[in-house]
Design an enzyme around this catalytic site. Structure first.
Site, short mmCIF file in Angstrom:
data_model
loop_
_atom_site.label_atom_id
_atom_site.label_comp_id
_atom_site.label_asym_id
_atom_site.label_seq_id
_atom_site.Cartn_x
_atom_site.Cartn_y
_atom_site.Cartn_z
N SER A 1 0.84 -1.20 0.00
CA SER A 1 0.00 0.00 0.00
C SER A 1 0.87 1.25 0.00
O SER A 1 2.08 1.18 0.22
CB SER A 1 -0.88 0.01 1.25
OG SER A 1 -0.08 0.33 2.37
N LYS A 2 0.22 2.35 -0.24
CA LYS A 2 0.90 3.65 -0.24
C LYS A 2 1.61 3.87 1.10
O LYS A 2 2.73 4.36 1.15
CB LYS A 2 -0.17 4.72 -0.48
CG LYS A 2 0.36 6.12 -0.58
CD LYS A 2 -0.79 7.07 -0.79
CE LYS A 2 -0.76 8.17 0.23
NZ LYS A 2 -1.89 9.05 0.21
N ARG A 3 0.95 3.45 2.16
CA ARG A 3 1.54 3.62 3.50
C ARG A 3 2.81 2.80 3.68
O ARG A 3 3.75 3.23 4.34
CB ARG A 3 0.52 3.25 4.58
CG ARG A 3 -0.36 4.41 4.99
CD ARG A 3 -1.33 3.99 6.07
NE ARG A 3 -2.19 2.91 5.59
CZ ARG A 3 -3.25 3.09 4.82
NH1 ARG A 3 -3.60 4.30 4.46
NH2 ARG A 3 -3.99 2.08 4.41
N TYR B 1 3.71 5.15 -5.94
CA TYR B 1 3.05 5.76 -7.09
C TYR B 1 4.04 5.94 -8.24
O TYR B 1 5.24 6.11 -8.01
CB TYR B 1 2.49 7.13 -6.71
CG TYR B 1 1.25 7.09 -5.85
CD1 TYR B 1 0.54 5.90 -5.66
CD2 TYR B 1 0.77 8.24 -5.24
CE1 TYR B 1 -0.60 5.87 -4.88
CE2 TYR B 1 -0.38 8.22 -4.46
CZ TYR B 1 -1.06 7.03 -4.28
OH TYR B 1 -2.18 7.01 -3.52
#
Ligand code: GLU
Length: 506
Positions: A259-261, A271
């Site tokens: 995930s982005k986290r 991203y």
């Protein structure tokens, strides 16, 4: 067989995760390999999740990766519009057809009704088990329904999922996949505001746009039975695309989806490009901005879950188009390894010629206030230092000193051994530099060594301070290559500056 048509159908809700780019890539590779068409469709029916700028960002990402849609918003095509919000009017007729055929029903429950039910039954699913307890055209009489409609009572249209059926389909990666409908809820198809939900819109548009293959992330697998039922209920079963659900990209430890986290926590981007959330102004870093080449990014994404069966790891887009096959995509998730991702980038930096790298490096230099006036010199610098660069941004430290004085100097390893003999050596060397006309690396080296010998100094003892004077630290390519490229004046100036700094440090 009809012409291959695939689509990438993102929802414009924020930055593009690398898993999303891999989905685009696999669609694109397949389309190009089969001589088919690649369509970009913006799935923006959920207006509450719409984020301004996200569509432009997605298009920019595709461009950066070298992927050009054949059809899509701004790209033309016969099947437009390619933004679902602009197609709003055409979905209702299909929801109504399903109503007439008994495959869908009106539901008049208010958000409060639904909340109450969920409070009563924590595992509540709006489906065969409970639809009779709710306010809909199955539980109410036809007069009641007519009256509610006549009064303009807000309603949604839901699919009526059968109670005890098995829905199966053939997935190009997973082979046969089956679902028990008893576990599937009656998804909303048309919302109270007349907008379709994703489920209705994706099926209608894949049909109308004549999509032949739909490859998407594994996270969409739970939605597949609803889509399969809709294809069947709308009478389009024979035109249903072939499905492939791509394996997840996992955290480096293999536990769960990346995930982005995780990126923020582990210090790498998730991203494709920098994304600034327009609401919070929070910036999430992208692969492009930290210095990845699109060639490397595309290559490493392709290798997340695919290989061609050989040991080859470096593939250009053209080779991927030639060799890609869905049959060789793994069923299980692919662990993301940032070290390995950087390895791809370093290899691509080595592989590409300076002409290809020039523009990106000029941009990177510019954003670091390094002015390049001589592009020819930059090309030479690129070739000289590229083997030392993993990220494009490494060219700042590895090559920036050719265009400006080093910003920092680290003389700590030579300061203790600094002597007046060495000072006189460097003064003498500036005189030699002034006098000689051949400033080739080999001639600079010959004269440097001869002088050291004459002065009774070990070559290594003067070479290291020389390097630090020129580049600021203990790094860089062969020191006489550097001096030769810097030129006589600049080399002399840096030696003088170094002598001055050392005289103050000792
Ligand atoms: N709009 C969905 C998304 O955001 C598309 C899923 C699909 O390809 O069906 O990923």
């Amino acid at each position: 067989m009809s012409k291959v048509r695939v689509r990438f159908a993102p929802s414009p809700t924020g930055g593009l995760h690398l898993g999303g780019v891999r989905t685009v890539l696999f669609n694109y590779l397949f389309a190009r390999q089969q001589g088919g068409e690649f369509i970009l469709r913006i799935e923006d029916t959920d207006q509450t999740r719409f984020v301004p700028g996200a569509e432009e960002y997605i298009i920019e990402c595709l461009k950066w990766c070298g992927i050009t849609p054949d059809e899509g918003p701004g790209f033309g095509g016969e099947f437009g519009p390619y933004r679902q919000s602009e197609r709003k009017a055409l979905y209702r007729q299909y929801a109504e057809q399903l109503l007439v055929d008994g495959y869908a029903y009106y539901a008049f429950d208010t958000p409060e009704d639904l909340e109450k039910k969920r409070a009563e039954l924590p595992n509540f699913q709006y489906g065969h088990a409970h639809r009779n307890e709710m306010k809909n055209s199955i539980s109410l009489s036809s007069q009641e329904v007519e009256e509610l409609l006549r009064n303009g009572t807000p309603y949604v249209i839901r699919i009526k999922v059968p109670q005890d059926e098995t829905v199966s389909f053939d997935d190009m990666i997973r082979d046969e996949v089956s679902f028990e409908t008893s576990l599937v809820d009656d998804k909303v198809l048309l919302k109270a505001d007349g907008m379709p939900t994703y489920h209705l819109a994706v099926v209608v548009d894949d049909y109308l746009m004549k999509i032949t293959h739909a490859f998407r992330g594994e996270e969409w697998l739970p939605s597949a039975p609803v889509h399969i039922l809709l294809w069947k209920y709308l009478g389009w079963e024979n035109e249903m695309p072939k499905w492939a659900h791509l394996p997840l990209i996992l955290k480096p430890d293999g536990h769960g989806k990346l995930s982005k986290r995780d990126g923020a926590r582990l210090g790498f981007p998730v991203y494709a490009m920098n994304w600034t959330d327009p609401k919070t102004t929070e910036l999430t870093e992208g692969f492009r901005e930290i210095g990845f080449l699109p060639e490397a990014f595309v290559n490493l994404l392709a290798m997340l879950g695919w290989n061609d069966g050989s040991d080859q790891e470096l593939f250009s887009m053209d080779e991927l188009i030639e060799k890609f096959s869905l049959e060789r995509v793994n069923k299980s998730g692919a662990k993301f390894d940032f070290e390995k991702a950087q390895w791809y980038n370093a290899e691509w930096i080595k592989k590409l010629d300076s002409a290809r790298l020039l523009e990106s490096i000029i941009q990177i230099f510019k954003s670091n206030n390094i002015e390049v006036t001589d592009q020819g010199k930059l090309s030479v610098v690129i070739d000289l230092v590229k083997d030392r660069c993993t990220l494009l941004t490494d060219f700042i430290s590895q090559g920036g000193y050719f265009f400006e004085n080093p910003r920092v100097f680290d003389f700590s390893s030579v300061v203790n051994k600094w002597t007046s003999e060495k000072v006189s050596f460097f003064i003498a060397y500036t005189e030699i530099l002034n006098a000689i006309t051949d400033h080739s690396p080999s001639n600079l080296e010959v004269s440097f060594k001869a002088l050291a010998e004459e002065k009774g100094l070990k070559i290594g003892d003067v070479m290291l301070p020389f390097r630090i004077m020129l580049v600021g630290g203990k790094f860089g390519p062969a020191v006489f290559e550097i001096a030769s490229l810097l030129g006589k004046e600049e080399t002399i100036q840096r030696i003088n500056k170094g002598l001055d700094m050392l005289s103050r440090e000792v």
